[in-house]
Structures are given as structure tokens and as C-alpha cells.
Design an enzyme around this catalytic site. Structure first.
Site: not given
Length: 265
Positions: A117-118
Site C-alpha cells: 500500500f505504500e
């Protein structure tokens, strides 16, 4: 993101570097928190060296405190270290830190979830707040990111090693803000580390989720009920946060016999 926050593995950071105070009239206290007595005050632009770091009172989402060569603690939020993670060893309880117990290290599943998700960038770029950044949102101490210890372009494997270090602040936060009533396995713990890494330690600490866990409610009930509520940005539901919360809940529900909390010293 300020809170991009070291797996609980051995650290060997140099304490020789000087870091600049970024706030005006920043208090240096006898312990890692705003309730401790003020021992001295630093002016903006003053350089300090850091002997060790410890979790404490959250300042704008950053709960890390730096022990300086003046033998007092200053909120890391006001120190330009180039990262919201650790740049020095953990303070022991005898050094004024809150505990000599290390926070559990997140498992690989947690590192992979956060990495997904980063997002990953193999070269140095400037983030939205003007900081030199690389990998999975790692904030660098200089414009060339020369201190990361890995060659650039950065590989994803080395990027995940940096991420695991940066996650240390969130690991410390979750460990510090939960009491002995809270029993978590590594997957449940990892879900909370991902959440705190994303939302910030201050938001996590004041949350209903943590209050319910500290009141003795089962994480099997609390996590799937509370995590999905954290999907808003500027008053709107963000699809990326919806997906992240679903992934965190799914991780928390994966069976494992590996224990995380409470920590036994």
C-alpha cells in the site's frame, strides 16, 4: 507521511551526528513526555546529538523522544533527523526510557502488506512535504539519500529492509499503548502496526479500538469492527483506505501460533 516508523531487531546507529532543532523554544525534559520537568530549552537552529531514543507522549502523531547529550529528552517531532524512525539505540529503563522491553518485530506478512500500500520508488524523489525520499516512503537524512546503506537504484528487497526499520515507531506505539489485558498474535499485532503506521500513533492511541482492547475485549471482535471505520480522508471515503483496512482485517484473521503481546520482560 511523517509516520513512515524499525522492526525490533538489533540497532547500531551512530550517535556522533548532530541534528537541528526545528521548532521555536523547544523544551528538553527529564523524561520522554510532556509531563516531565523541563531541564533546558533549545532555540530554533540549535544542533543536538542523540544518545538514545524512547517512546513517549505523542506530539502531532510522533511519539518518539530523543535523549540528547545534555541528558534530557526532546520530542523527535522538533528534531530534523530526516526520518520519523530511530536514528539511535533504544533507551534502557535506566536511561529514562519508559521500558527496556523491545517491541516485537513485525512478521514478513506485515512488511509485505504495508509495502503493497505504500508503493515503491527505486530512486530519490521529493515527497509532498519537501523531504528527500526513496523506497517505500523512507525519509532520507540528506538530498542524495547517501546514508541508507544500500546502493541506488534501490532494490525492492533492500527497500523492504528500510521499511522494516521505519515500522519500528508504529511497533513501539502499539506495544506501549496496550496494557496487559491485550493478547495479540503476530498477525493481529501486524494489522495494528499497519494501521498505526498509516494513521499515526496519536490517532491510534486516542481511538476507540485501543480503548476496547485495553478494556479486555477480544481482538477477534474488536479489529474487524473498528478497523473498517478508518477509511476517511477530508471527510470522504477513500478506496485505497477501504482496501487497506480489508487487508489488515484479513491479516488479523489468519491463524498463527506466534505470539506478540503482551511482552514478557
Amino acid at each position: 507521511m511523517k509516520l513512515s516508523l524499525l522492526a525490533a531487531t538489533a540497532l547500531a546507529y551512530s550517535t556522533a551526528s548532530a541534528y537541528t532543532i526545528t521548532g521555536d523554544s523547544v523544551n528538553c525534559r527529564s523524561g520522554p513526555g510532556t509531563s516531565y520537568a523541563v531541564k533546558k530549552t533549545y532555540a530554533k537552529g540549535h544542533d543536538v546529538s542523540i544518545s538514545c531514543q524512547a517512546p513517549g507522549t505523542s506530539v502531532d502523531g510522533d511519539s518518539l523522544w530523543d535523549k540528547t547529550s545534555d541528558n534530557c529528552f526532546v520530542a523527535d517531532y522538533y528534531v530534523k533527523t530526516g526520518t520519523s524512525g530511530y536514528v539511535a539505540a533504544h533507551c534502557s529503563s535506566g536511561s529514562g526510557g519508559s521500558s527496556s522491553c523491545a517491541a516485537p518485530a513485525s512478521n514478513t506478512a506485515t512488511v509485505n502488506l504495508i509495502a503493497e500500500f505504500e508503493g515503491f520508488v527505486d530512486h530519490v524523489y521529493t515527497d509532498a512535504t519537501g523531504h528527500p525520499t526513496i523506497g517505500y516512503g523512507h525519509l532520507c537524512s540528506n538530498s542524495a539519500c547517501s546514508g541508507i546503506g544500500y546502493p541506488i537504484p534501490l532494490s525492492q528487497a533492500n527497500g523492504k529492509k528500510l521499511l522494516a526499520k521505519d515500522m519500528g515507531v508504529a511497533e513501539k506505539c502499539i506495544t506501549a499503548m496496550t496494557n496487559d489485558k491485550v493478547t495479540l498474535n503476530l498477525n493481529q499485532y501486524g494489522a495494528l502496526v499497519s494501521w498505526a503506521f498509516n494513521e499515526g500513533c496519536g490517532a491510534a492511541k486516542s481511538s476507540t479500538l485501543i480503548k476496547r482492547l485495553n478494556n479486555g475485549e477480544s481482538p477477534k471482535t474488536v479489529l474487524p469492527q473498528e478497523l473498517p471505520k478508518w477509511v476517511y480522508g477530508n471527510g470522504e471515503v477513500l478506496p485505497g483506505l477501504v482496501r487497506r483496512r480489508k487487508a489488515e482485517v484479513a491479516l488479523s484473521e489468519e491463524a498463527t501460533t506466534a505470539k506478540a503481546l503482551p511482552v514478557k520482560c
